[in-house]
Design a protein around this motif. Structure first.
Motif, mmCIF file in Angstrom:
data_model
loop_
_atom_site.group_PDB
_atom_site.id
_atom_site.type_symbol
_atom_site.label_atom_id
_atom_site.label_comp_id
_atom_site.label_asym_id
_atom_site.label_seq_id
_atom_site.Cartn_x
_atom_site.Cartn_y
_atom_site.Cartn_z
ATOM 1 N N PHE A 144 0.839 -1.197 0.000
ATOM 2 C CA PHE A 144 0.000 0.000 0.000
ATOM 3 C C PHE A 144 0.877 1.251 0.000
ATOM 4 O O PHE A 144 2.048 1.215 0.388
ATOM 5 C CB PHE A 144 -0.886 -0.017 1.243
ATOM 6 N N MET A 145 0.254 2.367 -0.419
ATOM 7 C CA MET A 145 0.933 3.661 -0.309
ATOM 8 C C MET A 145 1.423 3.829 1.133
ATOM 9 O O MET A 145 0.693 3.504 2.071
ATOM 10 C CB MET A 145 -0.067 4.796 -0.623
ATOM 11 N N LYS B 147 7.917 1.337 0.591
ATOM 12 C CA LYS B 147 8.567 0.743 -0.600
ATOM 13 C C LYS B 147 9.757 1.564 -1.094
ATOM 14 O O LYS B 147 10.808 1.022 -1.402
ATOM 15 C CB LYS B 147 7.536 0.591 -1.738
ATOM 16 N N GLU C 98 12.153 3.520 -9.181
ATOM 17 C CA GLU C 98 10.912 3.907 -8.500
ATOM 18 C C GLU C 98 9.905 4.111 -9.639
ATOM 19 O O GLU C 98 10.053 5.023 -10.459
ATOM 20 C CB GLU C 98 11.208 5.189 -7.719
ATOM 21 N N ASP D 108 6.789 5.176 -9.942
ATOM 22 C CA ASP D 108 6.084 6.464 -10.045
ATOM 23 C C ASP D 108 7.008 7.544 -10.608
ATOM 24 O O ASP D 108 6.615 8.329 -11.470
ATOM 25 C CB ASP D 108 5.604 6.938 -8.656
ATOM 26 N N ILE E 39 2.105 12.533 -11.085
ATOM 27 C CA ILE E 39 1.039 11.521 -11.124
ATOM 28 C C ILE E 39 -0.335 12.181 -10.969
ATOM 29 O O ILE E 39 -1.287 11.816 -11.660
ATOM 30 C CB ILE E 39 1.217 10.490 -9.967
ATOM 31 N N PHE F 155 -3.005 5.826 -16.632
ATOM 32 C CA PHE F 155 -1.858 5.660 -15.738
ATOM 33 C C PHE F 155 -1.550 4.167 -15.544
ATOM 34 O O PHE F 155 -0.393 3.742 -15.572
ATOM 35 C CB PHE F 155 -2.145 6.329 -14.386
ATOM 36 N N ARG F 156 -2.601 3.366 -15.374
ATOM 37 C CA ARG F 156 -2.401 1.917 -15.155
ATOM 38 C C ARG F 156 -1.741 1.269 -16.377
ATOM 39 O O ARG F 156 -0.937 0.340 -16.241
ATOM 40 C CB ARG F 156 -3.744 1.237 -14.842
ATOM 41 N N GLU G 73 1.928 1.840 -16.201
ATOM 42 C CA GLU G 73 2.577 0.920 -15.256
ATOM 43 C C GLU G 73 2.842 -0.431 -15.931
ATOM 44 O O GLU G 73 3.940 -0.995 -15.811
ATOM 45 C CB GLU G 73 1.688 0.715 -14.016
ATOM 46 N N GLY H 148 4.328 1.158 -7.703
ATOM 47 C CA GLY H 148 3.189 1.953 -7.242
ATOM 48 C C GLY H 148 2.219 1.029 -6.509
ATOM 49 O O GLY H 148 2.126 -0.167 -6.825
ATOM 50 N N GLY H 149 1.491 1.576 -5.536
ATOM 51 C CA GLY H 149 0.616 0.764 -4.694
ATOM 52 C C GLY H 149 -0.464 -0.009 -5.441
ATOM 53 O O GLY H 149 -0.979 -1.010 -4.939
ATOM 54 N N GLY H 150 -0.817 0.434 -6.660
ATOM 55 C CA GLY H 150 -1.902 -0.228 -7.380
ATOM 56 C C GLY H 150 -1.422 -1.299 -8.351
ATOM 57 O O GLY H 150 -2.243 -1.994 -8.969
ATOM 58 N N ARG I 194 -0.858 11.877 -3.693
ATOM 59 C CA ARG I 194 -1.546 10.626 -4.025
ATOM 60 C C ARG I 194 -3.032 10.869 -4.281
ATOM 61 O O ARG I 194 -3.823 10.993 -3.351
ATOM 62 C CB ARG I 194 -1.353 9.627 -2.884
ATOM 63 N N PRO I 195 -3.405 10.893 -5.558
ATOM 64 C CA PRO I 195 -4.793 11.224 -5.916
ATOM 65 C C PRO I 195 -5.826 10.347 -5.210
ATOM 66 O O PRO I 195 -6.899 10.837 -4.854
ATOM 67 C CB PRO I 195 -4.855 10.997 -7.429
ATOM 68 N N LEU I 196 -5.514 9.084 -4.946
ATOM 69 C CA LEU I 196 -6.517 8.191 -4.360
ATOM 70 C C LEU I 196 -6.814 8.510 -2.891
ATOM 71 O O LEU I 196 -7.807 8.056 -2.341
ATOM 72 C CB LEU I 196 -6.089 6.725 -4.481
ATOM 73 N N ARG J 19 -7.636 -4.338 -1.032
ATOM 74 C CA ARG J 19 -6.447 -4.688 -1.803
ATOM 75 C C ARG J 19 -5.645 -5.858 -1.246
ATOM 76 O O ARG J 19 -4.847 -6.462 -1.978
ATOM 77 C CB ARG J 19 -5.529 -3.464 -1.895
#
Ligand code: S3P
Length: 169
Positions: A10-11, A15, A32, A34, A45, A57-58, A61, A80-82, A119-121, A138
């Motif tokens: 996770f964010m 990491k 890294e 991102d 981002i 964005f995905r 990645e 990235g966390g996702g 972090r937009p999320l 997640r």
């Protein structure tokens, strides 16, 4: 070639810091994700999300993971966390290295991310409750993707790094 080392989680799981320490300790290249995406896109981002949306964005990645799959140089990658949420990404990672899940509880994560606005999320709702919900959603994906899980709550970067090294040799 020995495989890459992918750090997932996770964010705010640590990491970035752990990847830096690991790459230093093992004299391996560091990436890294991102940061690499921001460099290539020449925008942060948050702007990528705003201007082109999350699916775009995905895709960036996934493209980066494909490139890493053919890279000659062994690399420590802070994902990235996702990233593990797409099954294709998980196959790409597992096919080219070891996947290490850095786990952390929602309180730890909150303490680490609360002052950043990158972090937009989390921008809309920066609360332990929201973090816990997202984390629970997640968790199965992180666990399924991982070759090994390393807890990070109340541990220093050095301790986490030593734990990983003792397990992957
Ligand atoms: C995301 C995590 C971020 C970044 C983007 C989306 C996510 O990376 O890729 O904001 O979906 O968890 P970090 O985990 O490095 O903060």
């Amino acid at each position: 070639m020995a495989g890459h080392i992918f750090l997932i989680g996770f964010m705010g799981a640590g990491k970035t810091s752990v990847a830096q320490a690991l790459s230093g300790a093992c004299h391996l290249r560091l990436m890294e994700m991102d940061e690499e995406i921001e460099k290539r896109e020449e925008r942060p981002i948050s702007r990528i999300f705003e201007e082109d949306g999350e699916p775009y964005f995905r895709d960036l990645e996934t493209r980066l993971l494909k490139e890493l799959g053919t890279a000659e140089q062994r690399t420590v990658i802070s994902c990235g966390g996702g990233v593990p949420l797409r099954r294709e990404n998980v196959s790409l990672m597992r096919g080219s290295g070891t996947v290490v899940f850095l786990s952390a509880g929602p309180e730890t994560i909150y303490a680490r991310v609360k002052d950043a606005h990158t972090r937009p999320l989390l921008e809309e709702d920066m609360s332990i409750k929201h973090i816990r919900e997202l984390l629970l959603q997640r968790l199965p994906a992180y666990q399924a993707a991982a070759d090994l899980t390393v807890p990070t709550d109340h541990r220093s970067v050095e301790e986490i790094c030593a734990d990983i090294l003792s397990q992957i040799g």
